[in-house]
Scaffold this motif. Structure first.
Motif, PDB file in Angstrom:
ATOM      1  N   GLU A   1      -2.899   0.494  -4.043  1.00 51.38           N
ATOM      2  CA  GLU A   1      -2.784  -0.807  -3.398  1.00 51.38           C
ATOM      3  C   GLU A   1      -2.451  -1.789  -4.521  1.00 51.38           C
ATOM      4  O   GLU A   1      -3.205  -1.920  -5.471  1.00 51.38           O
ATOM      5  CB  GLU A   1      -4.100  -1.182  -2.727  1.00 51.38           C
ATOM      6  CG  GLU A   1      -4.044  -2.465  -1.955  1.00 51.38           C
ATOM      7  CD  GLU A   1      -5.349  -2.725  -1.217  1.00 51.38           C
ATOM      8  OE1 GLU A   1      -5.865  -3.846  -1.366  1.00 51.38           O
ATOM      9  OE2 GLU A   1      -5.834  -1.820  -0.520  1.00 51.38           O
TER      10      GLU A   1
ATOM     11  N   THR B   1      -1.061  13.624  -6.455  1.00 48.41           N
ATOM     12  CA  THR B   1      -0.483  12.347  -6.038  1.00 48.41           C
ATOM     13  C   THR B   1      -1.596  11.301  -5.948  1.00 48.41           C
ATOM     14  O   THR B   1      -2.784  11.632  -5.980  1.00 48.41           O
ATOM     15  CB  THR B   1       0.241  12.464  -4.687  1.00 48.41           C
ATOM     16  OG1 THR B   1      -0.679  12.902  -3.699  1.00 48.41           O
ATOM     17  CG2 THR B   1       1.424  13.414  -4.775  1.00 48.41           C
ATOM     18  N   ILE B   2      -1.176  10.051  -5.815  1.00 48.74           N
ATOM     19  CA  ILE B   2      -2.134   8.949  -5.773  1.00 48.74           C
ATOM     20  C   ILE B   2      -1.894   8.060  -4.556  1.00 48.74           C
ATOM     21  O   ILE B   2      -0.812   8.070  -3.971  1.00 48.74           O
ATOM     22  CB  ILE B   2      -2.053   8.083  -7.050  1.00 48.74           C
ATOM     23  CG1 ILE B   2      -0.644   7.494  -7.220  1.00 48.74           C
ATOM     24  CG2 ILE B   2      -2.494   8.857  -8.273  1.00 48.74           C
ATOM     25  CD1 ILE B   2      -0.520   6.456  -8.323  1.00 48.74           C
ATOM     26  N   ASN B   3      -2.926   7.317  -4.209  1.00 45.26           N
ATOM     27  CA  ASN B   3      -2.819   6.238  -3.236  1.00 45.26           C
ATOM     28  C   ASN B   3      -3.030   4.956  -4.028  1.00 45.26           C
ATOM     29  O   ASN B   3      -3.942   4.873  -4.852  1.00 45.26           O
ATOM     30  CB  ASN B   3      -3.893   6.364  -2.153  1.00 45.26           C
ATOM     31  CG  ASN B   3      -3.752   7.645  -1.360  1.00 45.26           C
ATOM     32  OD1 ASN B   3      -2.646   8.117  -1.128  1.00 45.26           O
ATOM     33  ND2 ASN B   3      -4.861   8.212  -0.949  1.00 45.26           N
TER      34      ASN B   3
ATOM     35  N   ILE C   1       0.853  -1.180   0.000  1.00 46.17           N
ATOM     36  CA  ILE C   1       0.000   0.000   0.000  1.00 46.17           C
ATOM     37  C   ILE C   1       0.896   1.239   0.000  1.00 46.17           C
ATOM     38  O   ILE C   1       1.775   1.380   0.852  1.00 46.17           O
ATOM     39  CB  ILE C   1      -0.928   0.018   1.232  1.00 46.17           C
ATOM     40  CG1 ILE C   1      -1.845  -1.210   1.190  1.00 46.17           C
ATOM     41  CG2 ILE C   1      -1.727   1.314   1.286  1.00 46.17           C
ATOM     42  CD1 ILE C   1      -2.680  -1.401   2.431  1.00 46.17           C
ATOM     43  N   LEU C   2       0.678   2.110  -0.974  1.00 48.20           N
ATOM     44  CA  LEU C   2       1.458   3.344  -1.114  1.00 48.20           C
ATOM     45  C   LEU C   2       0.506   4.524  -0.994  1.00 48.20           C
ATOM     46  O   LEU C   2      -0.574   4.511  -1.584  1.00 48.20           O
ATOM     47  CB  LEU C   2       2.151   3.377  -2.471  1.00 48.20           C
ATOM     48  CG  LEU C   2       3.038   2.165  -2.792  1.00 48.20           C
ATOM     49  CD1 LEU C   2       3.362   2.131  -4.263  1.00 48.20           C
ATOM     50  CD2 LEU C   2       4.292   2.225  -1.970  1.00 48.20           C
ATOM     51  N   THR C   3       0.908   5.543  -0.257  1.00 45.58           N
ATOM     52  CA  THR C   3       0.062   6.726  -0.104  1.00 45.58           C
ATOM     53  C   THR C   3       0.838   7.985  -0.463  1.00 45.58           C
ATOM     54  O   THR C   3       2.004   8.131  -0.115  1.00 45.58           O
ATOM     55  CB  THR C   3      -0.466   6.859   1.345  1.00 45.58           C
ATOM     56  OG1 THR C   3       0.635   6.880   2.247  1.00 45.58           O
ATOM     57  CG2 THR C   3      -1.363   5.697   1.714  1.00 45.58           C
ATOM     58  N   GLY C   4       0.174   8.859  -1.193  1.00 48.26           N
ATOM     59  CA  GLY C   4       0.755  10.159  -1.530  1.00 48.26           C
ATOM     60  C   GLY C   4       1.957  10.109  -2.443  1.00 48.26           C
ATOM     61  O   GLY C   4       2.865  10.913  -2.292  1.00 48.26           O
TER      62      GLY C   4
ATOM     63  N   SER D   1      -5.163  11.025  -4.378  1.00 51.41           N
ATOM     64  CA  SER D   1      -5.055  11.345  -2.953  1.00 51.41           C
ATOM     65  C   SER D   1      -5.703  12.687  -2.623  1.00 51.41           C
ATOM     66  O   SER D   1      -6.009  12.966  -1.474  1.00 51.41           O
ATOM     67  CB  SER D   1      -3.592  11.352  -2.502  1.00 51.41           C
ATOM     68  OG  SER D   1      -2.923  12.456  -3.069  1.00 51.41           O
TER      69      SER D   1
ATOM     70  N   ASN E   1      -6.267   5.349  -6.516  1.00 50.16           N
ATOM     71  CA  ASN E   1      -7.196   6.442  -6.233  1.00 50.16           C
ATOM     72  C   ASN E   1      -6.410   7.735  -6.097  1.00 50.16           C
ATOM     73  O   ASN E   1      -5.302   7.727  -5.557  1.00 50.16           O
ATOM     74  CB  ASN E   1      -7.943   6.196  -4.908  1.00 50.16           C
ATOM     75  CG  ASN E   1      -8.837   4.982  -4.983  1.00 50.16           C
ATOM     76  OD1 ASN E   1      -9.605   4.822  -5.913  1.00 50.16           O
ATOM     77  ND2 ASN E   1      -8.720   4.107  -4.001  1.00 50.16           N
TER      78      ASN E   1
END
Length: 68
Positions: free
Chosen positions: A50, A46-48, A8-11, A41, A39
């Motif tokens: 999975e 930026t994106i989030n 899982i990556l965020t931002g 963010s 999705n």
């Protein structure tokens, strides 16, 4: 056989994300993306994401013990 890992990556920026995905998928490694959800963010373009990676492999056969 196969082994899977979910990340899982965020931002993260889209460019960095796709560069990373491209670097991971090399023909000789047999690593594939088996599930991906992306999705926005909502901040700084930026994106989030999975991502589930699966590595496919074949175990070598165990040598049989024989009696001569």
């Amino acid at each position: 056989d196969k082994a899977a890992v979910k990340t899982i990556l965020t931002g993260v920026t889209e460019q960095a994300f796709y560069t990373w995905l491209h670097a991971l998928q090399q023909p000789k490694s047999f690593i594939g993306i088996t599930r991906m959800q992306i999705n926005p963010s909502g901040t700084n373009k930026t994106i989030n994401a999975e991502v589930e990676f699966t590595q496919f492999y074949r175990e070598k056969a165990v040598p049989k013990v024989t009696k001569n």
